[in-house]
Design an enzyme around this catalytic site. Sequence first.
Site, PDB file in Angstrom:
ATOM      1  N   HIS A 140      -3.071  -5.364  -4.587  1.00 39.26           N
ATOM      2  CA  HIS A 140      -2.618  -5.795  -3.256  1.00 39.26           C
ATOM      3  C   HIS A 140      -3.820  -6.241  -2.420  1.00 39.26           C
ATOM      4  O   HIS A 140      -4.967  -5.993  -2.784  1.00 39.26           O
ATOM      5  CB  HIS A 140      -1.894  -4.651  -2.525  1.00 39.26           C
ATOM      6  CG  HIS A 140      -2.808  -3.507  -2.169  1.00 39.26           C
ATOM      7  ND1 HIS A 140      -3.213  -2.566  -3.093  1.00 39.26           N
ATOM      8  CD2 HIS A 140      -3.416  -3.154  -1.006  1.00 39.26           C
ATOM      9  CE1 HIS A 140      -4.008  -1.689  -2.511  1.00 39.26           C
ATOM     10  NE2 HIS A 140      -4.171  -2.025  -1.231  1.00 39.26           N
ATOM     11  N   ASP A 142      -5.002  -5.933   1.838  1.00 37.75           N
ATOM     12  CA  ASP A 142      -4.627  -5.166   3.025  1.00 37.75           C
ATOM     13  C   ASP A 142      -4.244  -6.126   4.151  1.00 37.75           C
ATOM     14  O   ASP A 142      -4.861  -7.174   4.317  1.00 37.75           O
ATOM     15  CB  ASP A 142      -5.794  -4.257   3.462  1.00 37.75           C
ATOM     16  CG  ASP A 142      -6.095  -3.181   2.423  1.00 37.75           C
ATOM     17  OD1 ASP A 142      -5.213  -2.864   1.604  1.00 37.75           O
ATOM     18  OD2 ASP A 142      -7.235  -2.655   2.425  1.00 37.75           O
ATOM     19  N   HIS A 196      -7.254  -5.856  -4.548  1.00 38.53           N
ATOM     20  CA  HIS A 196      -7.753  -4.628  -5.166  1.00 38.53           C
ATOM     21  C   HIS A 196      -6.613  -3.768  -5.698  1.00 38.53           C
ATOM     22  O   HIS A 196      -5.445  -4.004  -5.369  1.00 38.53           O
ATOM     23  CB  HIS A 196      -8.644  -3.845  -4.186  1.00 38.53           C
ATOM     24  CG  HIS A 196      -8.008  -3.540  -2.870  1.00 38.53           C
ATOM     25  ND1 HIS A 196      -7.769  -4.500  -1.907  1.00 38.53           N
ATOM     26  CD2 HIS A 196      -7.546  -2.377  -2.339  1.00 38.53           C
ATOM     27  CE1 HIS A 196      -7.200  -3.950  -0.848  1.00 38.53           C
ATOM     28  NE2 HIS A 196      -7.042  -2.656  -1.086  1.00 38.53           N
ATOM     29  N   ARG A 206      -7.519  12.350  -7.870  1.00 38.65           N
ATOM     30  CA  ARG A 206      -8.452  11.559  -7.043  1.00 38.65           C
ATOM     31  C   ARG A 206      -7.940  11.490  -5.603  1.00 38.65           C
ATOM     32  O   ARG A 206      -6.728  11.429  -5.389  1.00 38.65           O
ATOM     33  CB  ARG A 206      -8.564  10.146  -7.612  1.00 38.65           C
ATOM     34  CG  ARG A 206      -9.364   9.173  -6.770  1.00 38.65           C
ATOM     35  CD  ARG A 206      -9.478   7.821  -7.483  1.00 38.65           C
ATOM     36  NE  ARG A 206     -10.347   6.932  -6.752  1.00 38.65           N
ATOM     37  CZ  ARG A 206      -9.921   6.057  -5.834  1.00 38.65           C
ATOM     38  NH1 ARG A 206      -8.644   5.940  -5.561  1.00 38.65           N
ATOM     39  NH2 ARG A 206     -10.789   5.295  -5.194  1.00 38.65           N
TER      40      ARG A 206
HETATM   41  O1  LIG Z   1      -7.718   4.561  -3.111  1.00 32.72           O
HETATM   42  C1  LIG Z   1      -8.391   3.531  -3.052  1.00 32.72           C
HETATM   43  O2  LIG Z   1      -9.525   3.437  -3.503  1.00 32.72           O
HETATM   44  C2  LIG Z   1      -7.779   2.289  -2.442  1.00 32.72           C
HETATM   45  C3  LIG Z   1      -6.763   2.561  -1.379  1.00 32.72           C
HETATM   46  C4  LIG Z   1      -6.160   1.318  -0.833  1.00 32.72           C
HETATM   47  O3  LIG Z   1      -6.411   0.240  -1.285  1.00 32.72           O
HETATM   48  C5  LIG Z   1      -5.222   1.398   0.296  1.00 32.72           C
HETATM   49  O4  LIG Z   1      -4.881   2.513   0.738  1.00 32.72           O
HETATM   50  O5  LIG Z   1      -4.799   0.314   0.773  1.00 32.72           O
HETATM   51 FE   LIG Z   2      -5.741  -1.362  -0.003  1.00 34.41          FE
END
Ligand SMILES: O=C(O)CCC(=O)C(=O)O
Ligand SMILES: [Fe+2]
Length: 261
Positions: A140, A142, A196, A206
Site C-alpha cells: 500500500h 499511505d 510498502h 513484531r
Molecule cells: O509495520 C510497518 O513496518 C509498516 C506499517 C505501515 O505501513 C502502516 O501502518 O501504514
Molecule cells: Fe503504511
Amino acid sequence: MDSDPPFRQTYKTLFDKTSEETCNKVVTVEECELPFPAGSYRWGTPSATCLKQLSWSEAFHIPMTDISDSGAFSSLSSTMEQFATTVAGLAKKLAGILAEKLGQKTTFFEENCLPSACYLRMNRYPPCPFSLEVHGLMPHTDSDFLTILHQDEVGGLQLVKDEKWISVKPNPEALIINIGDLFQAWSNDVYKSVQHRVVTNPTMERFSTAYFFCPSYDTVIQNSEPSIYRKFSFREYRQQVQADVQKLGHKVGLPRFLLSH
Ligand SMILES: O=C(O)CCC(=O)C(=O)O
Ligand SMILES: [Fe+2]
C-alpha cells in the site's frame, strides 16, 4: 519513552487484553474497556475476500485527539503522547524543508497539519504459520503527507525501489520517513509516495508504530503550477479511498485524481 525495544511492554499489555477478551467470544472494543474509540481496532483485513488480500496483523489506529489519560492504560497513553509529540515536531520540520526545496510556502504545514489532525497507528504482527502465502500488511501507500515509522528489531518491512521489493534493515534506534500520497500530489509528482508492505515471520512477533502527518479534512491539496492532479480536499481523498476499498477490495489512490483520468 521506554526503549528496549520501545513500546514492547505497553503494547503487549494492550494487545494481550484484546486476545484475552476475544478468545472465546465476539466482543467489541468497548467491552474490553480499552481506552480508544470504537472503530479504532482492526484485525486482518475486513474487506478481504481471499487469503491473498489478508493482512496478518492487528492495529489500533488512533486520532491524536483521542490519546488522553486513560485509566488503566495511562502508561500507554503517556508513552504514545511522548512519542507523538517528538515525531510531530520532526514531521513539521521535514515537511517544511521538502516544501522549501520545491519553492513552496513552508507555512502551509503549520497552518493545515495541526497535531490534532494527525494519527498514530500501533501495529502488531503475530507469528504466522503460513508465512509465505500471507502478508503481514498488504502492499500500500499511505494517504498522508509524511509517515514517521518506528519498528522493532524483528524486520519485515519492504519498499519498492527501482520496481523491486527491498527489505528495510530493522533498527529500533532509527526512524523511517515515508512520503505519502498527499505530498506526491502537492509536489506534482516531484516526491513519490512509496509503495510498502510487511512480510510475515513464522516464529517472531513484531511491533511497529506509525505517525501519520495529515492535514485537517477541509484542507485543499493543489499545486500552484499546472498540475497533473485535479485539486481535492483531504476529506474527498479519504472518502474515495474508503469507497474503493469497500467496492473493489483495494485502494486506488492518486490515479483517481489524475486530470487525464
Ligand atoms: O509495520 C510497518 O513496518 C509498516 C506499517 C505501515 O505501513 C502502516 O501502518 O501504514
Ligand atoms: Fe503504511
